[in-house]
Design an enzyme around this catalytic site. Sequence first.
Site, PDB file in Angstrom:
ATOM      1  N   GLY A  60      -2.168  13.386  -3.480  1.00  0.00           N
ATOM      2  CA  GLY A  60      -0.934  13.758  -2.781  1.00  0.00           C
ATOM      3  C   GLY A  60      -1.052  15.184  -2.314  1.00  0.00           C
ATOM      4  O   GLY A  60      -1.934  15.916  -2.780  1.00  0.00           O
ATOM      5  N   CYS A  87      -7.562  12.954  -7.750  1.00  0.00           N
ATOM      6  CA  CYS A  87      -7.092  14.197  -7.148  1.00  0.00           C
ATOM      7  C   CYS A  87      -5.775  14.655  -7.767  1.00  0.00           C
ATOM      8  O   CYS A  87      -5.755  15.084  -8.897  1.00  0.00           O
ATOM      9  CB  CYS A  87      -6.989  14.044  -5.625  1.00  0.00           C
ATOM     10  SG  CYS A  87      -6.825  15.632  -4.801  1.00  0.00           S
ATOM     11  N   TYR A  88      -4.649  14.526  -7.069  1.00  0.00           N
ATOM     12  CA  TYR A  88      -3.369  14.882  -7.682  1.00  0.00           C
ATOM     13  C   TYR A  88      -3.185  14.079  -8.976  1.00  0.00           C
ATOM     14  O   TYR A  88      -2.610  14.560  -9.944  1.00  0.00           O
ATOM     15  CB  TYR A  88      -2.230  14.579  -6.704  1.00  0.00           C
ATOM     16  CG  TYR A  88      -0.879  15.080  -7.153  1.00  0.00           C
ATOM     17  CD1 TYR A  88      -0.486  16.379  -6.868  1.00  0.00           C
ATOM     18  CD2 TYR A  88      -0.012  14.267  -7.884  1.00  0.00           C
ATOM     19  CE1 TYR A  88       0.745  16.856  -7.294  1.00  0.00           C
ATOM     20  CE2 TYR A  88       1.220  14.733  -8.312  1.00  0.00           C
ATOM     21  CZ  TYR A  88       1.596  16.024  -8.014  1.00  0.00           C
ATOM     22  OH  TYR A  88       2.811  16.496  -8.442  1.00  0.00           O
ATOM     23  N   HIS A 175     -12.138  12.036  -4.232  1.00  0.00           N
ATOM     24  CA  HIS A 175     -11.465  10.843  -3.704  1.00  0.00           C
ATOM     25  C   HIS A 175     -12.444   9.669  -3.578  1.00  0.00           C
ATOM     26  O   HIS A 175     -13.109   9.535  -2.552  1.00  0.00           O
ATOM     27  CB  HIS A 175     -10.876  11.132  -2.317  1.00  0.00           C
ATOM     28  CG  HIS A 175      -9.678  12.023  -2.342  1.00  0.00           C
ATOM     29  ND1 HIS A 175      -8.401  11.545  -2.467  1.00  0.00           N
ATOM     30  CD2 HIS A 175      -9.561  13.364  -2.268  1.00  0.00           C
ATOM     31  CE1 HIS A 175      -7.551  12.546  -2.463  1.00  0.00           C
ATOM     32  NE2 HIS A 175      -8.231  13.670  -2.345  1.00  0.00           N
ATOM     33  N   GLU A 177     -11.738   6.737  -2.896  1.00  0.00           N
ATOM     34  CA  GLU A 177     -11.265   5.753  -1.904  1.00  0.00           C
ATOM     35  C   GLU A 177     -11.738   6.057  -0.488  1.00  0.00           C
ATOM     36  O   GLU A 177     -11.652   5.194   0.375  1.00  0.00           O
ATOM     37  CB  GLU A 177      -9.731   5.655  -1.945  1.00  0.00           C
ATOM     38  CG  GLU A 177      -8.961   6.819  -1.328  1.00  0.00           C
ATOM     39  CD  GLU A 177      -8.743   7.994  -2.286  1.00  0.00           C
ATOM     40  OE1 GLU A 177      -9.562   8.176  -3.217  1.00  0.00           O
ATOM     41  OE2 GLU A 177      -7.772   8.743  -2.070  1.00  0.00           O
ATOM     42  N   SER A 229       4.290 -14.925  20.217  1.00  0.00           N
ATOM     43  CA  SER A 229       4.110 -14.009  21.340  1.00  0.00           C
ATOM     44  C   SER A 229       2.671 -14.012  21.822  1.00  0.00           C
ATOM     45  O   SER A 229       2.355 -13.442  22.851  1.00  0.00           O
ATOM     46  CB  SER A 229       4.487 -12.602  20.900  1.00  0.00           C
ATOM     47  OG  SER A 229       3.519 -12.131  19.963  1.00  0.00           O
ATOM     48  N   GLY A 230       1.789 -14.634  21.041  1.00  0.00           N
ATOM     49  CA  GLY A 230       0.371 -14.559  21.379  1.00  0.00           C
ATOM     50  C   GLY A 230      -0.309 -13.413  20.653  1.00  0.00           C
ATOM     51  O   GLY A 230      -1.529 -13.305  20.650  1.00  0.00           O
ATOM     52  N   GLY A 231       0.475 -12.542  20.004  1.00  0.00           N
ATOM     53  CA  GLY A 231      -0.097 -11.458  19.214  1.00  0.00           C
ATOM     54  C   GLY A 231      -0.656 -11.975  17.890  1.00  0.00           C
ATOM     55  O   GLY A 231      -0.438 -13.134  17.534  1.00  0.00           O
ATOM     56  N   VAL A 232      -1.367 -11.107  17.181  1.00  0.00           N
ATOM     57  CA  VAL A 232      -2.028 -11.518  15.943  1.00  0.00           C
ATOM     58  C   VAL A 232      -1.014 -11.997  14.903  1.00  0.00           C
ATOM     59  O   VAL A 232      -1.160 -13.083  14.331  1.00  0.00           O
ATOM     60  CB  VAL A 232      -2.827 -10.334  15.317  1.00  0.00           C
ATOM     61  CG1 VAL A 232      -3.591 -10.786  14.093  1.00  0.00           C
ATOM     62  CG2 VAL A 232      -3.745  -9.716  16.340  1.00  0.00           C
ATOM     63  N   ASP A 233       0.017 -11.184  14.652  1.00  0.00           N
ATOM     64  CA  ASP A 233       0.897 -11.472  13.525  1.00  0.00           C
ATOM     65  C   ASP A 233       1.660 -12.781  13.706  1.00  0.00           C
ATOM     66  O   ASP A 233       1.682 -13.624  12.808  1.00  0.00           O
ATOM     67  CB  ASP A 233       1.882 -10.315  13.302  1.00  0.00           C
ATOM     68  CG  ASP A 233       1.165  -8.989  13.120  1.00  0.00           C
ATOM     69  OD1 ASP A 233      -0.049  -9.022  12.848  1.00  0.00           O
ATOM     70  OD2 ASP A 233       1.804  -7.934  13.262  1.00  0.00           O
ATOM     71  N   SER A 234       2.279 -12.964  14.871  1.00  0.00           N
ATOM     72  CA  SER A 234       3.056 -14.195  15.038  1.00  0.00           C
ATOM     73  C   SER A 234       2.126 -15.406  15.079  1.00  0.00           C
ATOM     74  O   SER A 234       2.485 -16.489  14.602  1.00  0.00           O
ATOM     75  CB  SER A 234       3.950 -14.132  16.278  1.00  0.00           C
ATOM     76  OG  SER A 234       3.202 -14.152  17.464  1.00  0.00           O
ATOM     77  N   LYS A 372      -3.067  -5.497   7.620  1.00  0.00           N
ATOM     78  CA  LYS A 372      -3.490  -6.067   8.902  1.00  0.00           C
ATOM     79  C   LYS A 372      -4.882  -6.702   8.839  1.00  0.00           C
ATOM     80  O   LYS A 372      -5.101  -7.784   9.392  1.00  0.00           O
ATOM     81  CB  LYS A 372      -3.485  -4.960   9.971  1.00  0.00           C
ATOM     82  CG  LYS A 372      -3.654  -5.460  11.388  1.00  0.00           C
ATOM     83  CD  LYS A 372      -2.322  -5.867  11.949  1.00  0.00           C
ATOM     84  CE  LYS A 372      -2.416  -6.355  13.370  1.00  0.00           C
ATOM     85  NZ  LYS A 372      -1.082  -6.506  13.960  1.00  0.00           N
TER      86      LYS A 372
END
Length: 516
Positions: A60, A87-88, A175, A177, A229-234, A372
């Site tokens: 952080g 770290c923090y 870190h 990560e 909508s043709g997008g990835v999520d929908s 995502k």
Amino acid sequence: MTHELEHQPTVLVLDFGAQYAQLIARRVREARVYSEIVPYDISADEIARRKPAALVLSGGPASVYAEGAPHMDPRILELGIPILGFCYGIQEMALHLGGDIPRTDIGEYGFAELEVLEPECQLLEGLPKTSQVWMSHRDSVGTAPTGFTVTARTATTAIAAMEDSSRKLYATQFHPEVAHTQFGQEIIKHFLHDIAEIPAMWTMVNIIDEAVDRIREQVGTDHVICGLSGGVDSSVVAALLHRAVGDQLTCVFVDHGMLRLDEAEQVIHVFRDTFRVDLVHVQAEDRYLSLLAGVTDPEQKRRIIGEEFWKVFFDEAEKLKGVRWLAQGTLYPDVIESGSKHAAKIKSHHNLIPFPEGVHFDLIEPLKTLFKDEVRAVGAELGLPDEIVHRQPFPGPGLAVRIIGEITHEKLETLRRADAIVREEIGNWDLNREVWQYFAVLPDIRSVGVMGDERTYGHPIIIRAVASADAMTADWARLPHDLLAKMSNRIINEVEGINRVAYDITSKPPGTIEWE
Ligand code: XMP
């Protein structure tokens, strides 16, 4: 908000601010362990109730001594749960367990060489004597708490890692990560699988099976509606629901006429012909264009398009009768309760649905535990084509935000053709996965040119291509000159009415990615 999945051991990441917690949560999931982010001030009782398999304390931006610095409930360190702090996180551990964090004002930023001091230690077991790590801190632990062994150092940081294996507490000043830490992911995996003994169960097949079970349980024999909508999520929501409840699902594709070339056909082909989803295709271009006639203000255009979408959608939904559920592609980053107030970003504007009077649906959000990259993997596993799974971000109002001034059918056709050339050429150069977004913009100006013997007075096309990690900031992509030349040539030769091509070399900030 709690999402824990019933059959998955869960790692909770305590979020001390900045951007680290999401990255850690993703790394844990890459190690095939389900993870969730919780605010740093979660109580020990709540942690005990949730029975996580392990905890990670994130980094952080604050100093542990700063006024208002975020502090965890110290009783969490006594629950007997394996804990890893970065770290923090190492400083929080030291602070609450009686270590000492002197103020030296000597920070360490960037690459450092880590030297393992205790080859017999648990966390860094198997690491070479020296390796590269990424540091980003000002304070550091001066004296480790009683019971802890100092297991590694760097040239500037005497306690770069420490552990108390009897209490299952482990921490690093660096870190693990971030990708710059050479053995970072190995350290995380070793902690999860060997030290905390968590099995690697978060696999694509498991994710899908669990999601399908949950949807079936939630929906029962009810009917579900989903806007495509043709997008990835929908698209992934639709494919997942279809897998779960088959023909209890109806998808409504509101085609506002502002999609890219061939996109509408592709949505119809994939969902109607391949998946055999019950699909309602609403061709609404005329309706939209008549509402948009004469409108030039970008905010007004957006408002009209947004409101009309829901009108059309709910009109269709009403016709279906007896639909109880409305499926939405909300993702995990949209619902994380962040640890830092500044980063608090519940993206309600994407998710607020203005139900009309007398209309109500229960929401089902089957992707709300997923990042995502996981959504894309689920989509691929369910058999969605690459063009949908790896589609670049595309705004809901579509090409409307890329036509400056009034939107007309002719302008949409012109832009669609220019945009298709930009996309095709980026594909020919194999850059589609490297460039974050690339598209054409049609501004509302004309200029003089010459073609053959004739003077022209046409529109320019602006090419926009940006490199970005999250769309919050972006840099213009350094596309090869030969590629730009090819695009320019083709657009002028193949798209009527265009006599000039410009390349946008503005980063974000100060520019935005879209023109509007
Ligand atoms: P700007 O232009 O603000 O865009 O730099 C940031 C990112 O957001 C996308 N964008 C949208 N996405 N609905 C969306 O789902 C929208 O209305 C919308 N407007 C912009 C844009 O393409 C970029 O990736």
